[in-house]
Design an enzyme around this catalytic site. Sequence first.
Site, PDB file in Angstrom:
ATOM      1  N   MET A  21       0.815  -1.203   0.000  1.00 24.10           N
ATOM      2  CA  MET A  21       0.000   0.000   0.000  1.00 24.10           C
ATOM      3  C   MET A  21       0.862   1.273   0.000  1.00 24.10           C
ATOM      4  O   MET A  21       0.672   2.177   0.812  1.00 24.10           O
ATOM      5  CB  MET A  21      -0.934  -0.012   1.213  1.00 24.10           C
ATOM      6  CG  MET A  21      -2.039  -1.039   1.109  1.00 24.10           C
ATOM      7  SD  MET A  21      -3.228  -0.592  -0.184  1.00 24.10           S
ATOM      8  CE  MET A  21      -4.267  -2.060  -0.212  1.00 24.10           C
ATOM      9  N   HIS A 134       4.531   5.159   1.978  1.00 23.34           N
ATOM     10  CA  HIS A 134       3.305   4.434   2.291  1.00 23.34           C
ATOM     11  C   HIS A 134       2.110   5.382   2.245  1.00 23.34           C
ATOM     12  O   HIS A 134       2.189   6.538   2.658  1.00 23.34           O
ATOM     13  CB  HIS A 134       3.417   3.793   3.676  1.00 23.34           C
ATOM     14  CG  HIS A 134       2.498   2.641   3.879  1.00 23.34           C
ATOM     15  ND1 HIS A 134       1.186   2.800   4.257  1.00 23.34           N
ATOM     16  CD2 HIS A 134       2.697   1.304   3.735  1.00 23.34           C
ATOM     17  CE1 HIS A 134       0.618   1.602   4.349  1.00 23.34           C
ATOM     18  NE2 HIS A 134       1.509   0.682   4.041  1.00 23.34           N
ATOM     19  N   HIS A 135       0.983   4.849   1.750  1.00 28.66           N
ATOM     20  CA  HIS A 135      -0.216   5.684   1.602  1.00 28.66           C
ATOM     21  C   HIS A 135      -0.762   6.138   2.947  1.00 28.66           C
ATOM     22  O   HIS A 135      -1.507   7.119   3.034  1.00 28.66           O
ATOM     23  CB  HIS A 135      -1.292   4.929   0.820  1.00 28.66           C
ATOM     24  CG  HIS A 135      -2.129   5.807  -0.055  1.00 28.66           C
ATOM     25  ND1 HIS A 135      -2.554   7.063   0.316  1.00 28.66           N
ATOM     26  CD2 HIS A 135      -2.610   5.623  -1.305  1.00 28.66           C
ATOM     27  CE1 HIS A 135      -3.285   7.593  -0.646  1.00 28.66           C
ATOM     28  NE2 HIS A 135      -3.331   6.741  -1.653  1.00 28.66           N
ATOM     29  N   SER A 136      -0.406   5.448   4.033  1.00 24.73           N
ATOM     30  CA  SER A 136      -0.832   5.901   5.349  1.00 24.73           C
ATOM     31  C   SER A 136      -0.112   7.179   5.761  1.00 24.73           C
ATOM     32  O   SER A 136      -0.580   7.908   6.634  1.00 24.73           O
ATOM     33  CB  SER A 136      -0.559   4.817   6.397  1.00 24.73           C
ATOM     34  OG  SER A 136       0.826   4.541   6.495  1.00 24.73           O
ATOM     35  N   ASN A 299      -4.175  11.308   4.811  1.00 24.77           N
ATOM     36  CA  ASN A 299      -5.030  11.333   3.634  1.00 24.77           C
ATOM     37  C   ASN A 299      -6.247  12.208   3.861  1.00 24.77           C
ATOM     38  O   ASN A 299      -6.941  12.074   4.868  1.00 24.77           O
ATOM     39  CB  ASN A 299      -5.485   9.914   3.298  1.00 24.77           C
ATOM     40  CG  ASN A 299      -4.349   9.050   2.802  1.00 24.77           C
ATOM     41  OD1 ASN A 299      -4.147   8.917   1.611  1.00 24.77           O
ATOM     42  ND2 ASN A 299      -3.589   8.476   3.723  1.00 24.77           N
TER      43      ASN A 299
END
Length: 449
Positions: A21, A134-136, A299
């Site tokens: 991810m 990381h998308h987090s 996000n």
Amino acid sequence: MAFMSPTDSLFLLTETDKQPMHVGGLLIFGAPEDSTSSDLINQALEDRRVSDFLRNVAEPHFAGTAWTWRHDADIDFDQHVKRHQLPPGASEGDLLALCAQLHSERLDRSRPLWEIHVIEGLPLDRFALYAKIHHSVADGVAALSLLRSRLSDDPDIREMPAPWVDAAPEEQPSHSGAGPLRSLVSLVKDGVSTAPALADMTLRSLASRGGPLSISAPKTVFTQDISEERAYAAKSWPLERLRLIAKSADCTVNDVVLTMCAGGLREFLIEMGELPRKSLVAMVPVSMRPQSDDTTAGNQVGLLTCSLGTNIPDARERLLHVSARMREGKNFIASHNATQNLVTSAAAVAGLAPMVMLGRNLLVNPPFNVVISNIPGPSEPLYWNGALLEEIHPLSIPVSGLALNITCVSQCDRISVGLTAASDVVPEPDEIAVDIDSALDELERSVGL
């Protein structure tokens, strides 16, 4: 210690070896004006300082249902910044293949969730940086803002720090965490305020009037389980070509981007004999950030779904169809506040969570067929110690049931489309890139250009 938002935590909860991810970016630089790329890279790699923002490690709490950030004062620099040399005579295809390989590899959660790969050996003494995060940690808009803070619009500035070194204090990103009790109270309040928005979303989906939720996407060749291997292709065009089409058709550049991709996917599926009778549906992320230069970590993204009109043979009619669907979706966003939009977006994709967490496609028909993002990049030329940033190519996240992700980034007078695919489902996404190029030609002819 800062608790992540539920959205940020979800990218950690749903990650598997087959579904890393993280998002990435390939940055290609021209040769420095008064040195060689090797000299510039050698100097940068001597600086092993690392930004505080890039020292945060994700830690699970409450049996992994919530996550926090822990500061790591002693990271292993060589695990995060790596150097690569392309073989003599290497092509752009070799560069993209290397990035696909690097993008396949999951980030180690025992360390801060990022890597930067310095790549040498491009023609004319050019070099590249492939960065993944990381998308987090950050969405696409935040990642590009972070990039912008490390570069300069002045070609004469030298002694600039490496991209992994601290930016100016006012440009430092920050984690916007909260305590678990406060987050729970906010969630309850938000749930009450978003009930009407959720009802509106459902009614719109039943009437096919645009918004976050879709119930009409067909099954396609992309609706398959995936392996961990990735394939990648990228292509760019002058942005003016898209602007002229948008002006002629009285629509937006983003409408043109979506329709280009729709035309390319239509042709690709026709060539395979796999075009569904119903139109493909795209999930289109929409930034909820108040400003485009916001570098707050995490996000802040809402979602819209858009029928792509792949069942419409005429390119101009397809463009008008996409424009109308996107206009309806934007009306939904405009009629609700940021919290309502974030919650309805999360609800719209909640059905995908078990499929993503298990790494298996559990749906007969998916809520959408492909993710298509369009991220505004820098509008002015940018430099790093005199080396011009020539191209930005984005890489993103395929998952089981959604084996292809298309992400677009504009930069100065060009726009790039990056196609990240599971290689066992779409082994040669460059074929789709060629079809998107043909779709752009077709759109120009359809509006009389």
